[in-house]
Design a protein around this motif. Structure first.
Motif, PDB file in Angstrom:
ATOM      1  N   GLY A  80     104.580  80.787 -40.047  1.00 19.48           N
ATOM      2  CA  GLY A  80     103.350  80.278 -40.632  1.00 19.48           C
ATOM      3  C   GLY A  80     102.971  78.896 -40.139  1.00 19.48           C
ATOM      4  N   GLY A  81     103.859  78.267 -39.386  1.00 16.06           N
ATOM      5  CA  GLY A  81     103.627  76.907 -38.900  1.00 16.06           C
ATOM      6  C   GLY A  81     102.834  76.870 -37.607  1.00 16.06           C
ATOM      7  N   VAL A  82     102.530  75.655 -37.166  1.00 11.73           N
ATOM      8  CA  VAL A  82     101.644  75.418 -36.027  1.00 11.73           C
ATOM      9  C   VAL A  82     102.327  74.554 -34.982  1.00 11.73           C
ATOM     10  CG1 VAL A  82      99.549  74.181 -35.314  1.00 11.73           C
ATOM     11  CG2 VAL A  82      99.478  75.708 -37.283  1.00 11.73           C
ATOM     12  N   LEU A  83     102.193  74.959 -33.740  1.00 16.01           N
ATOM     13  CA  LEU A  83     102.550  74.137 -32.584  1.00 16.01           C
ATOM     14  C   LEU A  83     101.256  73.589 -32.006  1.00 16.01           C
ATOM     15  CD1 LEU A  83     104.581  73.111 -30.430  1.00 16.01           C
ATOM     16  CD2 LEU A  83     104.243  75.292 -29.227  1.00 16.01           C
ATOM     17  N   LEU A  84     101.161  72.263 -31.934  1.00 17.38           N
ATOM     18  CA  LEU A  84      99.933  71.614 -31.467  1.00 17.38           C
ATOM     19  C   LEU A  84     100.249  70.777 -30.236  1.00 17.38           C
ATOM     20  CD1 LEU A  84      96.927  71.053 -32.043  1.00 17.38           C
ATOM     21  CD2 LEU A  84      97.658  69.132 -33.468  1.00 17.38           C
ATOM     22  N   ILE A  85      99.635  71.142 -29.115  1.00 15.27           N
ATOM     23  CA  ILE A  85      99.899  70.470 -27.842  1.00 15.27           C
ATOM     24  C   ILE A  85      98.586  69.956 -27.274  1.00 15.27           C
ATOM     25  CG2 ILE A  85     100.816  70.702 -25.506  1.00 15.27           C
ATOM     26  CD1 ILE A  85     102.392  73.158 -26.530  1.00 15.27           C
ATOM     27  N   ALA A  86      98.484  68.648 -27.101  1.00 11.18           N
ATOM     28  CA  ALA A  86      97.320  68.045 -26.450  1.00 11.18           C
ATOM     29  C   ALA A  86      97.773  67.367 -25.170  1.00 11.18           C
ATOM     30  CB  ALA A  86      96.645  67.036 -27.374  1.00 11.18           C
ATOM     31  N   GLY A  87      96.940  67.434 -24.146  1.00  7.66           N
ATOM     32  CA  GLY A  87      97.305  66.833 -22.870  1.00  7.66           C
ATOM     33  C   GLY A  87      96.085  66.442 -22.070  1.00  7.66           C
ATOM     34  N   HIS A  88      96.323  65.708 -21.007  1.00 11.48           N
ATOM     35  CA  HIS A  88      95.254  65.355 -20.079  1.00 11.48           C
ATOM     36  C   HIS A  88      95.073  66.482 -19.072  1.00 11.48           C
ATOM     37  CE1 HIS A  88      95.080  61.389 -21.722  1.00 11.48           C
ATOM     38  NE2 HIS A  88      96.267  61.031 -21.294  1.00 11.48           N
ATOM     39  N   ALA A  89      93.816  66.776 -18.746  1.00 15.75           N
ATOM     40  CA  ALA A  89      93.517  67.784 -17.732  1.00 15.75           C
ATOM     41  C   ALA A  89      93.503  67.189 -16.331  1.00 15.75           C
ATOM     42  CB  ALA A  89      92.184  68.446 -18.022  1.00 15.75           C
ATOM     43  N   GLY A  90      93.401  65.885 -16.241  1.00 18.68           N
ATOM     44  CA  GLY A  90      93.357  65.217 -14.946  1.00 18.68           C
ATOM     45  C   GLY A  90      93.157  63.731 -15.136  1.00 18.68           C
TER      46      GLY A  90
END
Length: 211
Positions: free
Chosen positions: A139-149
């Protein structure tokens, strides 16, 4: 906070944080705010917490946060930030070189915000993100943010690869137990160190573990 022999990764990030009294703005990452504001608070793991803005924001919403970083200097600043915000008792800070060790437990939210490092190999990043997925409870969330360039005012540097969202997902190899809820590229205006106006595109993946 754990103690041990410094790695090359730790030496790099310690030098990075010791270069100035404050590196970041003290505000939470906007993509974290966008994607996590509506989640039911529970337990959260903040990977690469830096000076603690994300952990403090989450704790302010009622999350019980484990915040980890490889830099002791960053962790001391993060703990001070949390105390000043009145949420220190809701955050556990721990020192980890995530390529070598990882926090125990399962979490309702595991957040990896801009988890890029010039001193880590791409396969190490993938292994850490796979371990992050293992730490997400049902039920939990993995949240991944990153730069595209790189920002638009920087010429392309071919020595650095910014993984695409598909490459991140392929590396995670999550299977049918997971549901990709957000897969988005977001362009934003930024100002360079010499006042240059420019644009940068970031990516965000919000993936929920269904069972």
């Amino acid at each position: 906070m754990s103690e041990g022999t410094a790695t090359g990764t730790q030496e790099f990030w310690e030098e990075f944080y010791q270069d100035r009294d404050q590196i970041w703005t003290g505000k939470p990452n906007p993509l974290l705010v966008r994607e996590a504001a509506g989640l039911e608070p529970g337990t959260a793991l903040d990977l690469g917490c830096g000076e603690g803005a994300d952990a403090v924001w989450l704790a302010g919403l009622g999350w019980r946060v484990t915040a980890v970083d490889v830099s002791p200097t960053a962790l001391l600043r993060a703990a001070a930030h949390a105390d000043e915000a009145g949420v220190g008792e809701h955050i556990t800070f721990a020192e980890h070189d995530l390529a070598q060790s990882f926090p125990d437990g399962e979490f309702g939210l595991v957040s990896a915000q801009f988890f890029h490092s010039p001193v880590s190999q791409e396969d190490e990043r993938t292994k850490v993100l796979r371990r992050a997925a293992e730490a997400v409870g049902v039920g939990g969330v993995l949240l991944i943010a990153g730069h595209a360039g790189w920002p638009s005012f920087i010429e392309d540097r071919h020595d650095v690869h910014f993984p695409t969202m598909d490459e991140v997902l392929d590396g995670l190899a999550l299977g049918a137990d997971w549901n990709v809820q957000t897969k988005d590229a977001v362009e934003r205006e930024i100002t360079g160190p010499e006042g240059q106006a420019g644009l940068r595109t970031d990516t965000v993946l919000r993936i929920r573990r269904m069972r």
